[in-house]
Design a protein around this motif. Structure first.
Motif, PDB file in Angstrom:
ATOM      1  N   ALA A 292      -0.574  -7.854  11.224  1.00 11.19           N
ATOM      2  CA  ALA A 292       0.190  -8.444  12.326  1.00 11.19           C
ATOM      3  C   ALA A 292       1.583  -7.836  12.319  1.00 11.19           C
ATOM      4  CB  ALA A 292       0.263  -9.952  12.145  1.00 11.19           C
ATOM      5  N   HIS A 293       2.042  -7.405  13.477  1.00 12.67           N
ATOM      6  CA  HIS A 293       3.382  -6.834  13.552  1.00 12.67           C
ATOM      7  C   HIS A 293       3.954  -7.065  14.939  1.00 12.67           C
ATOM      8  CE1 HIS A 293       6.606  -4.169  12.270  1.00 12.67           C
ATOM      9  NE2 HIS A 293       6.600  -3.720  13.501  1.00 12.67           N
ATOM     10  N   SER A 294       5.168  -7.626  14.980  1.00 12.08           N
ATOM     11  CA  SER A 294       5.893  -7.891  16.232  1.00 12.08           C
ATOM     12  C   SER A 294       5.022  -8.620  17.251  1.00 12.08           C
ATOM     13  CB  SER A 294       6.402  -6.584  16.844  1.00 12.08           C
ATOM     14  OG  SER A 294       7.210  -5.908  15.964  1.00 12.08           O
ATOM     15  N   GLY A 295       4.348  -9.656  16.805  1.00 15.27           N
ATOM     16  CA  GLY A 295       3.562 -10.480  17.717  1.00 15.27           C
ATOM     17  C   GLY A 295       2.254  -9.849  18.160  1.00 15.27           C
ATOM     18  N   LYS A 296       1.924  -8.716  17.581  1.00 16.35           N
ATOM     19  CA  LYS A 296       0.654  -8.064  17.960  1.00 16.35           C
ATOM     20  C   LYS A 296      -0.242  -7.988  16.730  1.00 16.35           C
ATOM     21  CE  LYS A 296       1.599  -5.922  22.122  1.00 16.35           C
ATOM     22  NZ  LYS A 296       0.760  -5.347  23.105  1.00 16.35           N
ATOM     23  N   LEU A 297      -1.521  -7.851  16.992  1.00 15.20           N
ATOM     24  CA  LEU A 297      -2.465  -7.753  15.878  1.00 15.20           C
ATOM     25  C   LEU A 297      -3.131  -6.374  15.925  1.00 15.20           C
ATOM     26  CD1 LEU A 297      -3.700  -9.445  13.578  1.00 15.20           C
ATOM     27  CD2 LEU A 297      -5.597  -9.950  15.117  1.00 15.20           C
ATOM     28  N   TYR A 298      -3.134  -5.716  14.765  1.00 14.96           N
ATOM     29  CA  TYR A 298      -3.731  -4.381  14.692  1.00 14.96           C
ATOM     30  C   TYR A 298      -4.865  -4.388  13.679  1.00 14.96           C
ATOM     31  CZ  TYR A 298       0.538  -3.140  17.070  1.00 14.96           C
ATOM     32  OH  TYR A 298       1.551  -3.083  17.973  1.00 14.96           O
ATOM     33  N   SER A 299      -5.870  -3.591  13.983  1.00 18.17           N
ATOM     34  CA  SER A 299      -6.898  -3.358  12.992  1.00 18.17           C
ATOM     35  C   SER A 299      -6.538  -2.016  12.357  1.00 18.17           C
ATOM     36  CB  SER A 299      -8.260  -3.276  13.683  1.00 18.17           C
ATOM     37  OG  SER A 299      -9.203  -2.823  12.763  1.00 18.17           O
ATOM     38  N   VAL A 300      -6.289  -2.032  11.050  1.00 21.37           N
ATOM     39  CA  VAL A 300      -5.846  -0.811  10.366  1.00 21.37           C
ATOM     40  C   VAL A 300      -7.023  -0.236   9.592  1.00 21.37           C
ATOM     41  CG1 VAL A 300      -4.111   0.160   8.807  1.00 21.37           C
ATOM     42  CG2 VAL A 300      -3.578  -1.852  10.156  1.00 21.37           C
ATOM     43  N   MET A 301      -7.388   1.014   9.931  1.00 22.99           N
ATOM     44  CA  MET A 301      -8.483   1.680   9.224  1.00 22.99           C
ATOM     45  C   MET A 301      -7.883   2.707   8.273  1.00 22.99           C
ATOM     46  SD  MET A 301     -11.015   1.970  12.368  1.00 22.99           S
ATOM     47  CE  MET A 301      -9.785   1.434  13.495  1.00 22.99           C
ATOM     48  N   ILE A 302      -8.173   2.544   6.995  1.00 21.10           N
ATOM     49  CA  ILE A 302      -7.585   3.425   5.979  1.00 21.10           C
ATOM     50  C   ILE A 302      -8.715   4.245   5.372  1.00 21.10           C
ATOM     51  CG2 ILE A 302      -6.169   3.468   3.888  1.00 21.10           C
ATOM     52  CD1 ILE A 302      -5.497   0.442   4.864  1.00 21.10           C
ATOM     53  N   SER A 303      -8.684   5.538   5.612  1.00 25.11           N
ATOM     54  CA  SER A 303      -9.793   6.383   5.145  1.00 25.11           C
ATOM     55  C   SER A 303      -9.277   7.496   4.256  1.00 25.11           C
ATOM     56  CB  SER A 303     -10.505   7.030   6.328  1.00 25.11           C
ATOM     57  OG  SER A 303     -10.630   6.130   7.359  1.00 25.11           O
ATOM     58  N   PRO A 304     -10.115   7.903   3.281  1.00 26.40           N
ATOM     59  CA  PRO A 304      -9.721   9.035   2.444  1.00 26.40           C
ATOM     60  C   PRO A 304      -9.637  10.289   3.317  1.00 26.40           C
ATOM     61  CG  PRO A 304     -11.644   7.908   1.554  1.00 26.40           C
ATOM     62  CD  PRO A 304     -11.424   7.364   2.914  1.00 26.40           C
ATOM     63  N   GLY A 305      -8.591  11.045   3.130  1.00 24.51           N
ATOM     64  CA  GLY A 305      -8.393  12.243   3.971  1.00 24.51           C
ATOM     65  C   GLY A 305      -8.609  13.527   3.218  1.00 24.51           C
TER      66      GLY A 305
END
Ligand code: ADP
Length: 558
Positions: A292-305
């Motif tokens: 959650a950031h600044s009143g918004k909701l994000y789905s964060v995908m963290i993948s090996p690069g």
């Protein structure tokens, strides 16, 4: 290359000079030593047949041009020595040249003084009385000779060194200059045949590199263009969590600029779970988490690069989450709304079936059951309508719709109701809109019905239609009970009613205005409400006339 040519030439000249000096020195020294030996033999040999006594007196009188002469008695005693004097010398019988002369008539030897660096040649002949005459000539050792010649040699070498330097420089320049002039950017003219394969290889590689870098540039431009225009935020981190790259969207999300590149991601996001996921991604485990950031909701995908480190995607799911929340609330509300009339139907039916209803009261119970059932049907119809709109209201078939006719149609359907409530309904003006006729009917029906329902006897509902150049304006105004400001914000929510019992009594479902709003949006329009409690309400709608442009599948005219 110039340096190398020069160094090698200088080395060659230096070593050549040294070798030449050594070789010449050795040869000359050998010849000189042989000449000295021969001279000595000839000089002493001349005295071989002289009378020893006469020779002694002769020797005592004169010098012998740097020649050392020694007369040794047959017993080895030194009778005369023109350099050392006669008495100072020890017995010479052990000297090899003396021994040989006594034995064979002549003898020679040479001895080297390490300390003085001198070499002495001895030559001895036996005289008639058995005594021995010995001559000696001393020359410098070869090393001393070299040492003596060193300044001259050094001067020559210095001279040759300078000449060599200049020559090597000139040579190196003349060799290298044509190579320096070779322009590899064009089809080159090669100055030396030996360089042809080399230059060809370089040209080939240059072309390959140019092609590769153009390809890389193209790829990088493509990636940059994709990244810049992506709706999702993308960020690349190295294995220490330092930002390698981020697109504009990430900047927008976190309110930072591209200057964050090179900074730690911790300066951007302070979330323990996020860091744990980054660590996992570095170990090869991909994961997804909400942020959650600044009143918004994000789905964060963290993948090996891979070798780069970690790739992080930010997907804005605020709307999706809100829609899901609404859907959940809607489902709960639907269940509740359906349950109430059903429970009532069930209750009345049970009472009838159980025979507990007083004789003559049955019709009242039947009426109640019918009312609740029709409420149920109205509710289900509205839910179906909403779900249709949710599914693809925008894709519905459109055609030119005469709104005046639609309003008149609704008026006809609501006439009895209006008469019962003693509310006058008026339709003014004309307008044609590119729209879905069924939806327009639903819209007008709901707004006009509300105007009648939430009115007082003697009230009016006025529908005004106006068509401007680029838009169609619709107003449905009544002088009924009005809506308080706080409720005005919420009346478009599903199942929201200001006065639940009044709504229910009039057969309301709480979905009418939600449907109206949905229809307006599906036609690219806007809806506003102005109301004053106790004075009346006006719904103002405006639709763009060119609404076809945002309705992709609206070409049908049936
Ligand atoms: P309902 O089926 O209850 O009429 P709507 O979605 O059509 O549901 O309306 C929501 C609520 O807004 C109504 O319950 C009513 O309280 C209020 N409302 C709607 N139209 C009017 C109006 N013209 N005048 C006053 N109140 C209104």
């Amino acid at each position: 290359m110039k340096k190398r040519i020069f160094t090698q030439m200088a080395l060659l000249v230096g070593v050549g000079l040294c070798l030449l000096a050594v070789a010449l020195g050795a040869v000359f020294y050998g010849q000189f030593a042989a000449q000295v030996r021969l001279d000595l033999q000839q000089s002493i040999g001349l005295f071989r047949d002289d009378d020893p006594e006469a020779l002694l007196s002769d020797l005592a009188q004169g010098t012998r041009n740097g020649l050392r002469v020694t007369l040794v008695a047959p017993d080895g005693a030194v009778r005369f020595d023109n350099v050392m004097g006669d008495n100072s010398l020890e017995n010479h019988l052990d000297r090899s040249e003396i021994k040989a002369a006594l034995a064979t008539g002549e003898g020679e030897s040479s001895r080297f003084s390490q300390t003085l660096g001198l070499k002495t040649y001895y030559y001895a002949v036996r005289l008639a009385d058995g005594s021995v005459l010995r001559g000696a000539r001393t020359i410098n050792s070869i090393w001393r000779m070299f040492a003596g010649a060193l300044p001259v040699t050094a001067a020559i070498m210095l001279f040759l060194g300078i000449v060599g330097y200049l020559a090597a420089n000139r040579l190196a320049q003349s060799v290298v200059a044509p190579i320096n002039r070779v322009d590899l950017s064009q089809e080159p003219t090669v100055p030396y045949d030996e360089l042809v394969p080399f230059v060809k290889a370089i040209t080939r590689h240059r072309r390959q590199i140019a092609q590769d870098s153009a390809e890389l540039q193209r790829r990088s431009d493509t990636i940059n263009a994709i990244m810049a225009n992506m709706n999702e935020g993308v960020m690349l981190l190295d294995n220490r969590g330092v930002i390698l790259s981020l697109n504009k969207r990430v900047g927008d999300i976190f309110g930072v600029a591209m200057v964050m590149v090179g900074h730690s991601v911790r300066e951007l996001i302070r979330d323990m779970v996020f860091f744990q996921r980054i660590t996992s991604a570095l170990e090869g485990v991909a994961s997804e988490m909400p942020l959650a950031h600044s009143g918004k909701l994000y789905s964060v995908m963290i993948s090996p690069g891979g070798k780069i480190g970690v790739v992080v995607f930010f997907l804005d799911i605020t709307e999706r989450a809100q829609a899901e929340k609404l859907r959940r609330e809607f489902s709960a509300n639907v269940s509740h709304e359906l349950k109430t009339p059903l429970t009532s139907i069930m209750g009345h039916a049970e009472m009838l079936a159980g025979g507990v209803v007083k004789a003559g009261d049955e019709p009242t119970f039947y009426r109640k059951i019918i009312n609740e059932a029709s409420r149920l049907i109205a509710l289900i119809e509205d839910i179906l309508m909403l779900s249709q709109l949710d599914e693809g209201g925008r894709q519905a078939r459109h055609e030119p719709v005469a709104l005046g006719a639609v309003a008149a149609e609704c008026l006809g359907a609501l006439e009895t109701r209006a008469a019962e409530s003693q509310v006058a309904v008026l339709v003014e003006g004309q307008a044609t809109l590119w729209a879905n006729p069924a939806m327009m009917h639903e819209l007008f029906y709901n707004l006009m019905e509300n105007g009648i329902k939430y009115n007082q006897s003697g009230g009016t509902v006025k529908v005004c239609l106006a068509e401007a150049e680029d838009q169609v304006e619709v107003t449905v105004a009544d002088n009924g009970i009005g809506i308080a400001p706080a409720d005005q914000q919420r009346i478009f929510e599903r199942f929201y009613r200001v006065d639940k019992s009044r709504s229910k009594k009039s057969g309301g479902t709480g979905l009418g205005l939600a449907i109206v709003k949905h229809i307006v949006l599906a036609h690219g329009g806007r809806i506003q409400v102005t109301s004053k409690a106790g004075q009346g309400t006006a719904f103002s709608l405006s639709f763009p006339k060119a609404s076809t442009s945002f309705l992709p599948d609206s070409g049908g005219k049936s």
